[in-house]
Design a protein around this motif. Sequence first.
Motif, PDB file in Angstrom:
ATOM      1  N   VAL A 212       0.836  -1.195   0.000  1.00 56.20           N
ATOM      2  CA  VAL A 212       0.000   0.000   0.000  1.00 56.20           C
ATOM      3  C   VAL A 212       0.876   1.252   0.000  1.00 56.20           C
ATOM      4  O   VAL A 212       0.647   2.198  -0.767  1.00 56.20           O
ATOM      5  CB  VAL A 212      -0.943   0.002   1.220  1.00 56.20           C
ATOM      6  N   MET A 213       1.901   1.245   0.850  1.00 56.81           N
ATOM      7  CA  MET A 213       2.794   2.382   0.914  1.00 56.81           C
ATOM      8  C   MET A 213       3.511   2.587  -0.409  1.00 56.81           C
ATOM      9  O   MET A 213       3.672   3.717  -0.890  1.00 56.81           O
ATOM     10  CB  MET A 213       3.814   2.186   2.048  1.00 56.81           C
ATOM     11  N   SER A 214       3.922   1.509  -1.028  1.00 57.42           N
ATOM     12  CA  SER A 214       4.611   1.594  -2.319  1.00 57.42           C
ATOM     13  C   SER A 214       3.705   2.187  -3.389  1.00 57.42           C
ATOM     14  O   SER A 214       4.148   2.993  -4.217  1.00 57.42           O
ATOM     15  CB  SER A 214       5.083   0.202  -2.754  1.00 57.42           C
ATOM     16  N   GLU A 215       2.436   1.795  -3.366  1.00 56.84           N
ATOM     17  CA  GLU A 215       1.466   2.348  -4.318  1.00 56.84           C
ATOM     18  C   GLU A 215       1.345   3.860  -4.132  1.00 56.84           C
ATOM     19  O   GLU A 215       1.335   4.629  -5.104  1.00 56.84           O
ATOM     20  CB  GLU A 215       0.105   1.692  -4.094  1.00 56.84           C
ATOM     21  N   ALA A 216       1.270   4.295  -2.864  1.00 55.95           N
ATOM     22  CA  ALA A 216       1.144   5.728  -2.590  1.00 55.95           C
ATOM     23  C   ALA A 216       2.380   6.479  -3.058  1.00 55.95           C
ATOM     24  O   ALA A 216       2.276   7.526  -3.720  1.00 55.95           O
ATOM     25  CB  ALA A 216       0.907   5.950  -1.099  1.00 55.95           C
ATOM     26  N   ILE A 217       3.554   5.946  -2.750  1.00 59.19           N
ATOM     27  CA  ILE A 217       4.797   6.619  -3.134  1.00 59.19           C
ATOM     28  C   ILE A 217       4.924   6.721  -4.646  1.00 59.19           C
ATOM     29  O   ILE A 217       5.342   7.755  -5.185  1.00 59.19           O
ATOM     30  CB  ILE A 217       6.012   5.880  -2.528  1.00 59.19           C
ATOM     31  N   LEU A 274      -1.886   8.871  -0.131  1.00 55.44           N
ATOM     32  CA  LEU A 274      -1.923   7.865   0.939  1.00 55.44           C
ATOM     33  C   LEU A 274      -3.338   7.336   1.129  1.00 55.44           C
ATOM     34  O   LEU A 274      -3.556   6.115   1.279  1.00 55.44           O
ATOM     35  CB  LEU A 274      -1.398   8.478   2.240  1.00 55.44           C
ATOM     36  N   LYS A 275      -4.317   8.224   1.098  1.00 58.79           N
ATOM     37  CA  LYS A 275      -5.709   7.809   1.280  1.00 58.79           C
ATOM     38  C   LYS A 275      -6.188   6.957   0.105  1.00 58.79           C
ATOM     39  O   LYS A 275      -6.888   5.941   0.294  1.00 58.79           O
ATOM     40  CB  LYS A 275      -6.599   9.040   1.445  1.00 58.79           C
ATOM     41  N   LYS A 276      -5.832   7.335  -1.108  1.00 59.61           N
ATOM     42  CA  LYS A 276      -6.249   6.566  -2.284  1.00 59.61           C
ATOM     43  C   LYS A 276      -5.708   5.137  -2.228  1.00 59.61           C
ATOM     44  O   LYS A 276      -6.423   4.171  -2.516  1.00 59.61           O
ATOM     45  CB  LYS A 276      -5.744   7.240  -3.560  1.00 59.61           C
ATOM     46  N   ALA A 277      -4.440   5.020  -1.850  1.00 54.33           N
ATOM     47  CA  ALA A 277      -3.817   3.695  -1.822  1.00 54.33           C
ATOM     48  C   ALA A 277      -4.442   2.811  -0.745  1.00 54.33           C
ATOM     49  O   ALA A 277      -4.679   1.614  -0.976  1.00 54.33           O
ATOM     50  CB  ALA A 277      -2.321   3.827  -1.601  1.00 54.33           C
ATOM     51  N   THR A 278      -4.706   3.387   0.427  1.00 53.09           N
ATOM     52  CA  THR A 278      -5.288   2.571   1.491  1.00 53.09           C
ATOM     53  C   THR A 278      -6.712   2.149   1.131  1.00 53.09           C
ATOM     54  O   THR A 278      -7.130   1.021   1.425  1.00 53.09           O
ATOM     55  CB  THR A 278      -5.284   3.337   2.833  1.00 53.09           C
ATOM     56  N   THR A 279      -7.448   3.032   0.492  1.00 53.99           N
ATOM     57  CA  THR A 279      -8.807   2.673   0.037  1.00 53.99           C
ATOM     58  C   THR A 279      -8.752   1.570  -1.009  1.00 53.99           C
ATOM     59  O   THR A 279      -9.540   0.613  -0.976  1.00 53.99           O
ATOM     60  CB  THR A 279      -9.514   3.906  -0.545  1.00 53.99           C
ATOM     61  N   LYS A 280      -7.843   1.668  -1.940  1.00 57.20           N
ATOM     62  CA  LYS A 280      -7.724   0.685  -3.016  1.00 57.20           C
ATOM     63  C   LYS A 280      -7.502  -0.720  -2.480  1.00 57.20           C
ATOM     64  O   LYS A 280      -8.085  -1.700  -2.973  1.00 57.20           O
ATOM     65  CB  LYS A 280      -6.585   1.080  -3.950  1.00 57.20           C
ATOM     66  N   PHE A 281      -6.675  -0.845  -1.454  1.00 60.90           N
ATOM     67  CA  PHE A 281      -6.315  -2.171  -0.943  1.00 60.90           C
ATOM     68  C   PHE A 281      -7.100  -2.568   0.304  1.00 60.90           C
ATOM     69  O   PHE A 281      -6.908  -3.667   0.837  1.00 60.90           O
ATOM     70  CB  PHE A 281      -4.813  -2.223  -0.645  1.00 60.90           C
ATOM     71  N   GLY A 282      -7.938  -1.676   0.804  1.00 60.68           N
ATOM     72  CA  GLY A 282      -8.711  -2.001   1.994  1.00 60.68           C
ATOM     73  C   GLY A 282      -7.928  -1.899   3.287  1.00 60.68           C
ATOM     74  O   GLY A 282      -8.274  -2.545   4.283  1.00 60.68           O
ATOM     75  N   ALA A 283      -6.888  -1.096   3.286  1.00 61.84           N
ATOM     76  CA  ALA A 283      -6.080  -0.900   4.485  1.00 61.84           C
ATOM     77  C   ALA A 283      -6.593   0.317   5.269  1.00 61.84           C
ATOM     78  O   ALA A 283      -7.555   0.974   4.877  1.00 61.84           O
ATOM     79  CB  ALA A 283      -4.613  -0.705   4.096  1.00 61.84           C
ATOM     80  N   THR A 284      -5.923   0.616   6.373  1.00 61.94           N
ATOM     81  CA  THR A 284      -6.279   1.762   7.215  1.00 61.94           C
ATOM     82  C   THR A 284      -5.102   2.711   7.293  1.00 61.94           C
ATOM     83  O   THR A 284      -3.945   2.277   7.426  1.00 61.94           O
ATOM     84  CB  THR A 284      -6.658   1.298   8.635  1.00 61.94           C
ATOM     85  N   LEU A 285      -5.373   4.000   7.225  1.00 60.06           N
ATOM     86  CA  LEU A 285      -4.327   5.023   7.322  1.00 60.06           C
ATOM     87  C   LEU A 285      -4.491   5.804   8.613  1.00 60.06           C
ATOM     88  O   LEU A 285      -5.581   6.294   8.921  1.00 60.06           O
ATOM     89  CB  LEU A 285      -4.410   5.987   6.133  1.00 60.06           C
ATOM     90  N   GLU A 286      -3.420   5.913   9.370  1.00 59.28           N
ATOM     91  CA  GLU A 286      -3.354   6.802  10.525  1.00 59.28           C
ATOM     92  C   GLU A 286      -2.201   7.764  10.292  1.00 59.28           C
ATOM     93  O   GLU A 286      -1.101   7.335   9.932  1.00 59.28           O
ATOM     94  CB  GLU A 286      -3.119   6.011  11.817  1.00 59.28           C
ATOM     95  N   TYR A 287      -2.439   9.052  10.467  1.00 60.98           N
ATOM     96  CA  TYR A 287      -1.351  10.007  10.222  1.00 60.98           C
ATOM     97  C   TYR A 287      -1.523  11.255  11.082  1.00 60.98           C
ATOM     98  O   TYR A 287      -2.605  11.541  11.598  1.00 60.98           O
ATOM     99  CB  TYR A 287      -1.301  10.402   8.737  1.00 60.98           C
TER     100      TYR A 287
END
Length: 375
Positions: A212-217, A274-287
């Motif tokens: 997920v992080m790699s997708e965002a980066i 970051l939000k787009k990537a977490t939504t795409k994979f079903g993960a959660t973002l805390e920042y």
Amino acid sequence: MINKARAINQFLELVQIDSVSYNERGVADYLLKYFSELGYEVVEDKKSNEKVPSSNAGNVIVKVPGKGALVQADTIILEAHMDTVEPGVGVKPSITEDGKYVVSDGTTILGADDKAGIAQIIEVEAVLRENKLDHPPLEFLFTICEEVGIYGAFAVDTDLLEGKIAFVLDGGGGPGTAVIGGPDYYDITGRIIGKASHAGAAPDLGISSIQVMSEAIANMKLLKIDEDTTTNIGKVVCDYPTNVVPEITTFAMEVRSLNPESGKKQLEHVIGELKKATTKFGATLEYDVTQSLHAYHHQEDNPVIQKYRKMCARHNLEYKGKVMRGGTDVSGLTFNGIDAIALSAGGENGHELQERLIIDEFLEDIQQVLWLVTE
């Protein structure tokens, strides 16, 4: 009038007092004692310590009454910060054989950033007092925790200060050079939470946080965004055995910009990815986002620049106004309604083991401050 030996010895004494950020107590006590024994009103800014409880000291403020023809003139603030970066414990300074520089033994930084500024202020006061020179009311402000976020300058209790213009002795470039602008600075830290699973037996049941992080980066605009704005990722941490789909990845990054609108736009961009990537994979973002610097760019009609430029003209100094992408206490003072610029203190290679004080420049910088407060 400047006592070269005294000024250099003062600097040598100061750099041997340990004061890495959050541990400025030794320098604070030194200054409180030194100026109190001269009979000045000296206070420790308790509110700054309350706002920065991690430090073992507060800002130190010294009040020097005006004298002679300038006694009724506007108060001028001279400012320097007390803390240094690591490695800054046990500094062993020496003067090079050619007599041009002060250096450390190479195992620590020297601490010219910003003990040079403190030593300049101490010498300026000594020259004024010994020679009974006319000068306006002065306030000396020595701050905590500049190196870790300009905390002391942002937290200063302005009720303790009369002055509305300040010269921050913490720059480079020699006499005539002034830092007149600086950036917004955002710290973005956080973590992506996926779902752990066995990487061999059931990878489809997991959500890889590092993926997920790699997708965002991959979708972020990074490094130089435009002439005013930069973004950098300094830390991505994901530490799991290779047979585990990693659940958590932490990160730390920055956005800085000389243009507030551009900076905000870039901040929104990186968080959006970051939000787009977490939504795409079903993960959660805390920042978390913290702003440790606020952009400023003084115009030529600003009173502090006008005063400085007039001094340069009188003494044939070439004025050079610089906008820098790093931070100084100018950002905090400006935020608090005090017009400030940063002037040279005589050091170079700051934050490095090769840091050194350029002795001639250090002494010339003291002279320009004396001109500023006596003319």
